[in-house]
Design a protein around this motif. Structure first.
Motif, PDB file in Angstrom:
ATOM      1  N   CYS A   1       0.860  -1.194   0.000  1.00 24.19           N
ATOM      2  CA  CYS A   1       0.000   0.000   0.000  1.00 24.19           C
ATOM      3  C   CYS A   1       0.892   1.238   0.000  1.00 24.19           C
ATOM      4  O   CYS A   1       1.718   1.406   0.894  1.00 24.19           O
ATOM      5  CB  CYS A   1      -0.910   0.037   1.227  1.00 24.19           C
TER       6      CYS A   1
ATOM      7  N   HIS B   1      -2.412   6.995   4.377  1.00 22.78           N
ATOM      8  CA  HIS B   1      -2.476   5.906   5.366  1.00 22.78           C
ATOM      9  C   HIS B   1      -1.277   5.941   6.300  1.00 22.78           C
ATOM     10  O   HIS B   1      -0.159   6.196   5.867  1.00 22.78           O
ATOM     11  CB  HIS B   1      -2.525   4.546   4.661  1.00 22.78           C
TER      12      HIS B   1
ATOM     13  N   HIS C   1       0.814   3.573   8.151  1.00 27.00           N
ATOM     14  CA  HIS C   1       1.087   2.144   8.318  1.00 27.00           C
ATOM     15  C   HIS C   1       2.342   1.852   9.149  1.00 27.00           C
ATOM     16  O   HIS C   1       2.744   0.699   9.253  1.00 27.00           O
ATOM     17  CB  HIS C   1       1.208   1.469   6.948  1.00 27.00           C
TER      18      HIS C   1
ATOM     19  N   GLU D   1      -4.509  -3.210   4.922  1.00 22.42           N
ATOM     20  CA  GLU D   1      -5.717  -2.592   5.488  1.00 22.42           C
ATOM     21  C   GLU D   1      -6.467  -3.524   6.430  1.00 22.42           C
ATOM     22  O   GLU D   1      -7.449  -3.139   7.044  1.00 22.42           O
ATOM     23  CB  GLU D   1      -6.673  -2.139   4.364  1.00 22.42           C
TER      24      GLU D   1
ATOM     25  N   TYR E   1      -9.581   1.144   9.531  1.00 19.58           N
ATOM     26  CA  TYR E   1     -10.114   2.499   9.693  1.00 19.58           C
ATOM     27  C   TYR E   1     -11.578   2.497  10.141  1.00 19.58           C
ATOM     28  O   TYR E   1     -12.148   3.547  10.415  1.00 19.58           O
ATOM     29  CB  TYR E   1      -9.986   3.286   8.376  1.00 19.58           C
TER      30      TYR E   1
END
Ligand code: ZN
Length: 566
Positions: free
Chosen positions: A391, A396, A398, A414, A450
């Motif tokens: 990703c 994001h 991460h 995710e 999320y």
């Protein structure tokens, strides 16, 4: 004993709204399914799981010999004590030895894989629930759902994950038949996770699963297998402390009670004990399936003959050369078919038999999730940019707050949750992890990291032995920005109050007003304001240390946070 205890689970009560009706199949870890001879008959001989009471019974029958060894122990003969204990274990376990081709001459069988005889309700009532793997966990999941529609896949843990995937497929079909359901929900722990992966790998077109939840999955194995097969352990000091605190569910720190000398003696004891029983595992296909790719070729060359052990090698070559390198695409194929896969991993603990990986005590976090990890106790340098191999969305976040995990390289960035200081077999003693599992398995409320701010990609175990849990008032837990004006500290101890003595943030000029803090009651939180400016930087690690008084002892907890204020 160490491995058995790693899998200890205890009860906690939470709930989740039941959304639909697909039966649940629990696929437990390596050590849990029962193996024996004449299982379910009067002359039954249970050999596995290898329980502490079985070993203690054997030891007591050998008591005169052991008493002499214990006397030796007092003067430091841990090697001889380990050898003796290993020999006692061997007297019980030798029937679990396999032939070089992986077959058994002892009539070893696992519990029948009949859906009617493997519901949680049946297993729980059968012989006082003696056969119920992951007992407290299974009961709790069933309580949140239905004990007649929650099943346990009871398999022979001597076998490799490919063979077990084929059996799992047949079991899924049998459960569908038995319940009339069109799909099942799959929930696995440890080796069970690898069996699920092998099932998805071997049968990419099957659509019988509605969802799959993998708790601390042994997807790409562990280096611990090398330590076991070579009977060479180096048990780290921190792990012994952490392990005992978990085992005893101790709210008090045991660190000061354990010496370096005792630690090296325990290591020696474990090595000598293992040397006596290691032959049992030598020709189990599962041992090689559970080995990491890093050591597979070396262990294969050392322990398996290419001709005599050809069946073990053939299956494991597929697991190591075809399945493990392709876990990402295996899971992406599931997602594309509409089968959500969720992975939960522990982190932040050293591997219990030695090595320098960041683990959940047993499994390196990098092998369970695909995420790139710093070594145990280390972290990425300030300003670290996520690699973004899987990703690369700049929106994001991460990278873990401690800057030791980069989930942008994970199999499923995710859909992977990390719980720092979660203990491999201890998800049942952490309310947080159990709540997450139940949400994922029993509801459709969480679809990714999320979905619910209460279950972010990175969080901390709330196990009582960790003492305190803390985060800033405005930022997501683990991060610090200019929006924050106070730290919120929770007392994890369920019995005793604590008093916060001080809070410090390394490298930052922040002043925490802890001096006036009152007693924090069990399970309650205190909010401590701070003054000073949070620097306008991104991805800078700071160690937040909380010093607190618990009874008469002064404890400290330090955690890595990320200043994310750019
Ligand atoms: Zn992402």
């Amino acid at each position: 004993m160490l491995l058995s205890a790693v899998l200890l689970v205890s009860c906690c009560v939470t709930g989740g709204a039941v959304k639909d009706d697909a039966p649940i199949i629990i696929v437990p870890g390596f050590i849990e399914p029962m193996l024996g001879i004449n299982i379910d008959e009067k002359n039954e001989e249970q050999l596995w799981p290898f329980t502490v009471p079985t070993l203690v019974g054997k030891i007591l029958s050998d008591f005169p010999v052991l008493a002499a060894r214990l006397a030796g122990l007092a003067v430091g003969n841990f090697d001889r004590f380990g050898t003796r204990l290993g020999q006692d274990a061997w007297d019980i376990l030798y029937k679990l030895t396999c032939n070089p081709d992986g077959s058994s001459d002892y009539g070893i069988e696992s519990f029948p894989q009949d859906p009617a005889q493997t519901t949680v309700r049946y297993l729980k009532n059968h012989k006082s629930g003696k056969y119920l793997p992951m007992a407290a966990f299974s009961k709790e999941i069933a309580a949140g759902y239905d004990a007649d529609r929650t099943f346990v896949f009871c398999y022979n843990s001597q076998l490799d994950s490919l063979a077990l995937a084929t059996q799992l497929r047949a079991y899924i079909a049998a459960v569908k038949d038995y319940t009339g359901a069109e799909k099942v929900r799959l929930c696995s722990h440890s080796y069970g996770g690898q069996i699920l992966a092998a099932y998805f790998f071997q049968y990419p077109d099957d659509c019988d699963a509605e969802k799959a939840v993998m708790i601390f999955p042994a997807l790409a194995g562990t280096d611990a297998i090398k330590h076991i097969l070579e009977a060479d352990t180096d048990v780290p000091f921190d792990d012994i402390v952490f392990f005992l605190e978990n085992l005893l569910k101790s709210p008090l720190s045991l660190e000061t009670l354990i010496s370096d000398k005792l630690c090296s003696e325990i290591s020696e004891f474990a090595s000598y004990g293992l040397a006596e029983v290691v032959e049992m595992w030598r020709y189990w296909g599962s041992m090689y399936a559970l080995c990491s790719n890093e050591y597979y070729d070396a262990l294969k060359a050392e322990f398996l003959d290419p001709v005599e052990s050809a069946p073990i090698i053939e299956a494991n070559d597929i697991i190591h050369y075809e399945m493990m390198p392709n876990l990402q695409s295996i899971f992406e194929n599931c997602q594309a078919k509409g089968i959500p896969v969720s992975i939960i991993s522990g982190s932040g603990v050293q591997e219990c038999l030695g090595g320098d990986d960041n683990t959940d005590v047993l499994l390196p976090t990098k092998y369970a999730t695909g995420a790139e990890c710093a070594k145990y106790g280390a972290h990425f340098s300030d300003g670290y940019e996520p690699k973004g191999t899987v990703c690369d969305d700049p929106a994001h976040r991460h990278v873990s707050p401690a800057m030791d995990i980069d989930a942008s390289t994970a199999f499923l960035p995710e859909n992977t949750w990390f719980v720092e200081h979660a203990f491999h077999g201890g998800y049942g003693v952490q309310d947080y992890t159990m709540n997450l599992i139940e949400k994922l398995l029993l509801t459709d409320e969480i679809t990714d990291v999320y979905s619910d701010p209460a279950f972010p990609q990175f969080n901390y175990s709330d196990n009582v032995n960790l003492g305190v849990l803390y985060g800033f008032d405005a930022s997501q837990i683990g991060y610090l920005s200019a929006d924050d004006h106070a730290i919120v500290i929770k007392n994890l101890n369920k019995l005793a109050p604590i008093k916060v003595l001080s809070v410090t943030a390394s490298g930052l000029d922040l002043d925490f007003d802890a001096g006036k803090s009152l007693l924090v009651l069990p399970g309650q939180s205190v909010t401590i304001p701070f003054s000073g400016d949070v620097p306008a930087v991104k991805a800078q690690r700071t160690d937040i240390t909380v010093k607190y008084m618990e009874g008469f002892s002064v404890n400290t907890m330090t955690r890595g946070f990320t200043v994310d204020n750019a």
